[in-house]
Design a protein around this motif. Structure first.
Motif, PDB file in Angstrom:
ATOM      1  N   UNK A   1       0.845  -1.198   0.000  1.00 23.70           N
ATOM      2  CA  UNK A   1       0.000   0.000   0.000  1.00 23.70           C
ATOM      3  C   UNK A   1       0.879   1.246   0.000  1.00 23.70           C
ATOM      4  N   UNK A   2       0.619   2.137  -0.943  1.00 29.39           N
ATOM      5  CA  UNK A   2       1.275   3.449  -0.988  1.00 29.39           C
ATOM      6  C   UNK A   2       0.226   4.510  -0.683  1.00 29.39           C
ATOM      7  N   UNK A   3       0.611   5.492   0.102  1.00 25.63           N
ATOM      8  CA  UNK A   3      -0.298   6.592   0.425  1.00 25.63           C
ATOM      9  C   UNK A   3       0.130   7.856  -0.304  1.00 25.63           C
ATOM     10  N   UNK A   4      -0.856   8.668  -0.645  1.00 27.74           N
ATOM     11  CA  UNK A   4      -0.594  10.008  -1.164  1.00 27.74           C
ATOM     12  C   UNK A   4      -0.817  10.971  -0.009  1.00 27.74           C
ATOM     13  N   UNK A   5       0.272  11.571   0.468  1.00 28.76           N
ATOM     14  CA  UNK A   5       0.209  12.402   1.665  1.00 28.76           C
ATOM     15  C   UNK A   5       0.508  13.859   1.346  1.00 28.76           C
TER      16      UNK A   5
ATOM     17  N   UNK B   1      -2.040  14.819   6.083  1.00 29.82           N
ATOM     18  CA  UNK B   1      -3.269  14.102   5.774  1.00 29.82           C
ATOM     19  C   UNK B   1      -2.970  13.099   4.676  1.00 29.82           C
ATOM     20  N   UNK B   2      -3.617  11.962   4.750  1.00 29.56           N
ATOM     21  CA  UNK B   2      -3.496  10.959   3.695  1.00 29.56           C
ATOM     22  C   UNK B   2      -4.707  11.110   2.788  1.00 29.56           C
ATOM     23  N   UNK B   3      -4.448  11.493   1.553  1.00 30.27           N
ATOM     24  CA  UNK B   3      -5.535  11.767   0.614  1.00 30.27           C
ATOM     25  C   UNK B   3      -6.020  10.517  -0.100  1.00 30.27           C
ATOM     26  N   UNK B   4      -5.134   9.521  -0.261  1.00 31.51           N
ATOM     27  CA  UNK B   4      -5.523   8.326  -1.012  1.00 31.51           C
ATOM     28  C   UNK B   4      -4.620   7.162  -0.653  1.00 31.51           C
ATOM     29  N   UNK B   5      -5.167   5.961  -0.789  1.00 31.59           N
ATOM     30  CA  UNK B   5      -4.402   4.724  -0.693  1.00 31.59           C
ATOM     31  C   UNK B   5      -4.347   4.092  -2.082  1.00 31.59           C
TER      32      UNK B   5
ATOM     33  N   UNK C   1       3.084  13.641  -1.598  1.00 32.94           N
ATOM     34  CA  UNK C   1       4.191  12.706  -1.438  1.00 32.94           C
ATOM     35  C   UNK C   1       3.649  11.285  -1.457  1.00 32.94           C
ATOM     36  N   UNK C   2       4.260  10.436  -2.262  1.00 37.70           N
ATOM     37  CA  UNK C   2       3.891   9.026  -2.308  1.00 37.70           C
ATOM     38  C   UNK C   2       4.780   8.272  -1.331  1.00 37.70           C
TER      39      UNK C   2
END
Length: 255
Positions: free
Chosen positions: A65-69, A78-82, A101-102
């Motif tokens: 899982x990578x998050x877009x922070x 805040x984490x905008x997306x997984x 940031x990924x």
């Protein structure tokens, strides 16, 4: 014509899973894409830096899982997306200010796709094109749903919605009512706009009322999926669930 995939692709889920991008392309197309692309493995907390994104703006997730922070000046994030297995991340044309940031949330295997090879395949291969557009369309729908959750739903409703999101997205074979939560609670809290303690309290609340049951740290069994669905949909009439340890009905907490 080659009949076998490139060595590094043979055990990759992007090739072995029927609904993934590389499963839809010919052996020659796969060889071309593989030869011009680069694989990478990230540990939890590692990020893909700006220079890498400029060189390799299209990324496919093989596992993890990578998050877009997004980070604020005072350190809040805040984490905008997984992004999970099978997802394609296309960061072309996005300014550095809006890119975020990924960051890996666990061990992540990914492929940095050659833009030229990717575009050539998508232009000619309609099956691959459908996979890409379907993936990007689902990302858009998830972003819309997540925005609505953050704007209008209370803590318990947001968590219930996320459980169903995980169920829709999970790729491993489980029983019908089993769901794996693929991220830590601290990361889930950032995604849902909650405190980690609130996430834990909501999980406990659902379990005590017999709606879910934990099998280990991250595996959940849905005991009363229809009720959980009603909570996720914002139905406040679903909140009168009997507390198993008390001989009375107790209203679910939505704070």
């Amino acid at each position: 014509m080659s009949t076998l995939p490139a060595v590094k692709c043979q055990n990759c889920t992007l090739y072995t899973e029927a609904g993934s991008l590389c499963a839809q392309i010919t052996s020659d197309e796969l060889d071309s894409l593989s030869n011009k692309s680069r694989t990478a493995t990230l540990k939890r907390g590692e990020s893909i830096d700006t220079e890498e994104l400029l060189m390799w703006p299209i990324i496919a997730i093989s596992s993890g899982v990578i998050s877009l922070q997004h980070l604020l000046e005072d350190g809040r994030k805040t984490i905008a997306a997984f992004f999970m297995q099978g997802d394609i991340i296309d960061m072309r044309g996005i300014s550095s200010r809006n890119r975020g940031h990924l960051i890996a949330l666990n061990k992540v295997n990914l492929c940095r796709l050659s833009t030229a090879a990717f575009e050539s395949i998508i232009e000619k291969n309609t099956s691959a094109q459908r996979v890409v557009w379907d993936n990007l369309r689902k990302q858009t729908y998830r972003a819309i749903d997540h925005s609505a959750d953050l704007a209008k739903k209370h803590a318990l409703e947001k968590l219930a919605s996320f459980i169903f999101e995980c169920k829709r997205r999970q790729t491993i074979t489980l029983s019908e009512n089993s769901v794996v939560i693929p991220v830590r609670r601290v990361d889930l809290a950032e995604y849902l706009g909650m405190q980690p303690e609130t996430v834990s309290r909501c999980f406990k609340d659902l379990e005590e009322r017999g709606i879910i049951k934990f099998n280990g740290i991250s595996n959940i069994r849905l005991l009363k999926a229809p009720i959980l669905r009603r909570i996720a949909n914002g139905d406040r009439n679903a909140d009168a669930i009997q507390h198993p340890s008390k001989n009375k009905f107790k209203v679910l907490s939505f704070g």
